[in-house]
Design a protein around this motif. Structure first.
Motif, PDB file in Angstrom:
ATOM      1  N   LYS A 106       0.815  -1.217   0.000  1.00  0.00           N
ATOM      2  CA  LYS A 106       0.000   0.000   0.000  1.00  0.00           C
ATOM      3  C   LYS A 106       0.852   1.272   0.000  1.00  0.00           C
ATOM      4  N   VAL A 107       2.150   1.135   0.236  1.00  0.00           N
ATOM      5  CA  VAL A 107       3.041   2.301   0.258  1.00  0.00           C
ATOM      6  C   VAL A 107       3.788   2.440  -1.072  1.00  0.00           C
ATOM      7  N   THR A 108       4.446   1.363  -1.497  1.00  0.00           N
ATOM      8  CA  THR A 108       5.287   1.436  -2.698  1.00  0.00           C
ATOM      9  C   THR A 108       4.547   1.046  -3.977  1.00  0.00           C
ATOM     10  N   GLY A 109       3.447   0.300  -3.838  1.00  0.00           N
ATOM     11  CA  GLY A 109       2.727  -0.169  -5.025  1.00  0.00           C
ATOM     12  C   GLY A 109       3.381  -1.376  -5.677  1.00  0.00           C
ATOM     13  N   LYS A 110       4.479  -1.839  -5.082  1.00  0.00           N
ATOM     14  CA  LYS A 110       5.183  -3.018  -5.615  1.00  0.00           C
ATOM     15  C   LYS A 110       4.621  -4.278  -4.966  1.00  0.00           C
ATOM     16  N   LEU A 111       4.928  -5.410  -5.566  1.00  0.00           N
ATOM     17  CA  LEU A 111       4.478  -6.677  -4.990  1.00  0.00           C
ATOM     18  C   LEU A 111       5.246  -6.982  -3.710  1.00  0.00           C
ATOM     19  N   ILE A 112       4.524  -7.443  -2.714  1.00  0.00           N
ATOM     20  CA  ILE A 112       5.135  -7.901  -1.464  1.00  0.00           C
ATOM     21  C   ILE A 112       5.684  -9.296  -1.745  1.00  0.00           C
ATOM     22  N   GLY A 113       6.850  -9.608  -1.225  1.00  0.00           N
ATOM     23  CA  GLY A 113       7.483 -10.902  -1.477  1.00  0.00           C
ATOM     24  C   GLY A 113       6.614 -12.079  -1.074  1.00  0.00           C
ATOM     25  N   LYS A 114       6.635 -13.127  -1.887  1.00  0.00           N
ATOM     26  CA  LYS A 114       5.815 -14.319  -1.612  1.00  0.00           C
ATOM     27  C   LYS A 114       6.146 -14.935  -0.264  1.00  0.00           C
ATOM     28  N   ASP A 115       7.434 -14.992   0.077  1.00  0.00           N
ATOM     29  CA  ASP A 115       7.822 -15.591   1.354  1.00  0.00           C
ATOM     30  C   ASP A 115       7.206 -14.828   2.525  1.00  0.00           C
ATOM     31  N   ARG A 116       7.216 -13.503   2.432  1.00  0.00           N
ATOM     32  CA  ARG A 116       6.615 -12.673   3.493  1.00  0.00           C
ATOM     33  C   ARG A 116       5.118 -12.958   3.588  1.00  0.00           C
ATOM     34  N   LEU A 117       4.441 -13.048   2.455  1.00  0.00           N
ATOM     35  CA  LEU A 117       2.998 -13.277   2.456  1.00  0.00           C
ATOM     36  C   LEU A 117       2.637 -14.674   2.971  1.00  0.00           C
ATOM     37  N   ARG A 118       3.511 -15.636   2.744  1.00  0.00           N
ATOM     38  CA  ARG A 118       3.240 -16.981   3.257  1.00  0.00           C
ATOM     39  C   ARG A 118       3.322 -17.006   4.782  1.00  0.00           C
ATOM     40  N   ILE A 119       4.216 -16.186   5.337  1.00  0.00           N
ATOM     41  CA  ILE A 119       4.393 -16.132   6.785  1.00  0.00           C
ATOM     42  C   ILE A 119       3.382 -15.178   7.424  1.00  0.00           C
ATOM     43  N   VAL A 120       3.192 -14.014   6.800  1.00  0.00           N
ATOM     44  CA  VAL A 120       2.268 -12.989   7.302  1.00  0.00           C
ATOM     45  C   VAL A 120       1.250 -12.701   6.198  1.00  0.00           C
ATOM     46  N   PRO A 121       0.261 -13.588   6.029  1.00  0.00           N
ATOM     47  CA  PRO A 121      -0.649 -13.458   4.891  1.00  0.00           C
ATOM     48  C   PRO A 121      -1.525 -12.207   4.902  1.00  0.00           C
ATOM     49  N   HIS A 122      -1.601 -11.523   6.040  1.00  0.00           N
ATOM     50  CA  HIS A 122      -2.403 -10.305   6.100  1.00  0.00           C
ATOM     51  C   HIS A 122      -1.561  -9.040   5.919  1.00  0.00           C
ATOM     52  N   ALA A 123      -0.290  -9.207   5.526  1.00  0.00           N
ATOM     53  CA  ALA A 123       0.607  -8.066   5.338  1.00  0.00           C
ATOM     54  C   ALA A 123       0.082  -7.139   4.242  1.00  0.00           C
ATOM     55  N   THR A 124       0.190  -5.839   4.484  1.00  0.00           N
ATOM     56  CA  THR A 124      -0.220  -4.856   3.476  1.00  0.00           C
ATOM     57  C   THR A 124       0.960  -4.011   3.003  1.00  0.00           C
ATOM     58  N   MET A 125       2.121  -4.257   3.631  1.00  0.00           N
ATOM     59  CA  MET A 125       3.321  -3.504   3.250  1.00  0.00           C
ATOM     60  C   MET A 125       4.497  -4.440   3.037  1.00  0.00           C
ATOM     61  N   SER A 126       5.342  -4.057   2.100  1.00  0.00           N
ATOM     62  CA  SER A 126       6.567  -4.800   1.869  1.00  0.00           C
ATOM     63  C   SER A 126       7.556  -4.511   2.997  1.00  0.00           C
ATOM     64  N   ILE A 127       8.582  -5.320   3.087  1.00  0.00           N
ATOM     65  CA  ILE A 127       9.639  -5.085   4.089  1.00  0.00           C
ATOM     66  C   ILE A 127      10.256  -3.709   3.859  1.00  0.00           C
ATOM     67  N   GLU A 128      10.456  -3.372   2.594  1.00  0.00           N
ATOM     68  CA  GLU A 128      11.024  -2.072   2.216  1.00  0.00           C
ATOM     69  C   GLU A 128      10.187  -0.932   2.824  1.00  0.00           C
ATOM     70  N   ALA A 129       8.873  -0.990   2.661  1.00  0.00           N
ATOM     71  CA  ALA A 129       7.984   0.036   3.198  1.00  0.00           C
ATOM     72  C   ALA A 129       7.982   0.036   4.719  1.00  0.00           C
ATOM     73  N   LYS A 130       8.016  -1.167   5.322  1.00  0.00           N
ATOM     74  CA  LYS A 130       8.058  -1.282   6.782  1.00  0.00           C
ATOM     75  C   LYS A 130       9.305  -0.587   7.334  1.00  0.00           C
ATOM     76  N   ASN A 131      10.437  -0.808   6.663  1.00  0.00           N
ATOM     77  CA  ASN A 131      11.688  -0.208   7.103  1.00  0.00           C
ATOM     78  C   ASN A 131      11.683   1.302   6.966  1.00  0.00           C
ATOM     79  N   LEU A 132      10.957   1.819   5.983  1.00  0.00           N
ATOM     80  CA  LEU A 132      10.854   3.272   5.806  1.00  0.00           C
ATOM     81  C   LEU A 132      10.095   3.918   6.952  1.00  0.00           C
ATOM     82  N   GLN A 133       9.218   3.165   7.593  1.00  0.00           N
ATOM     83  CA  GLN A 133       8.411   3.683   8.709  1.00  0.00           C
ATOM     84  C   GLN A 133       9.224   3.911   9.970  1.00  0.00           C
TER      85      GLN A 133
END
Length: 126
Positions: free
Chosen positions: A98-125
């Protein structure tokens, strides 16, 4: 050339939907367990014990109910987040940050399926 944003394939979305549904089922059963523990008045027959012990017992019971209440609230939020993720799967916007508009990594989504931000966006916060 269309201006369509990148998204996961229907096959990927089907995999994520399965993961989300499984997590929802487990989360709901966990919530039911928490609520039943919260609702259950665990009276262990301490009426005939000393007043001092009874005060400790009641204090402990109150703490336990508060902890269960907090757990239930967190579990309900988790379920709501999973339902929202399921909605995003249905409208094919699942997995898009929801921040970068890029796809969130599949591995992240498999672990945290309700994620709305990529690691990149999370780190920017931070």
């Amino acid at each position: 050339m269309t201006n369509q944003t990148a998204r996961y394939s229907d096959l990927d979305l089907a995999e994520f939907k399965e993961i989300i549904l499984n997590k929802m089922q487990k989360a709901q059963s966990d919530l039911d367990l928490i609520k039943s523990a919260y609702m259950n008045d665990l009276n262990n027959g301490t009426d005939d014990t000393s007043p001092t012990f009874k005060a400790f017992e009641e204090g402990s019971e109150t703490m336990s109910k508060e902890a269960n209440s907090q757990l239930a609230i967190r579990q309900e939020k988790f379920l709501r987040d999973l339902k929202n993720a399921l909605f995003r799967v249905e409208n094919k916007t699942y997995g898009v940050c929801k921040v970068t508009g890029k796809l969130i990594g599949k591995d992240r989504l498999r672990i945290v399926p309700h994620a709305t931000m990529s690691i990149e966006a999370k780190n920017l916060q931070r």
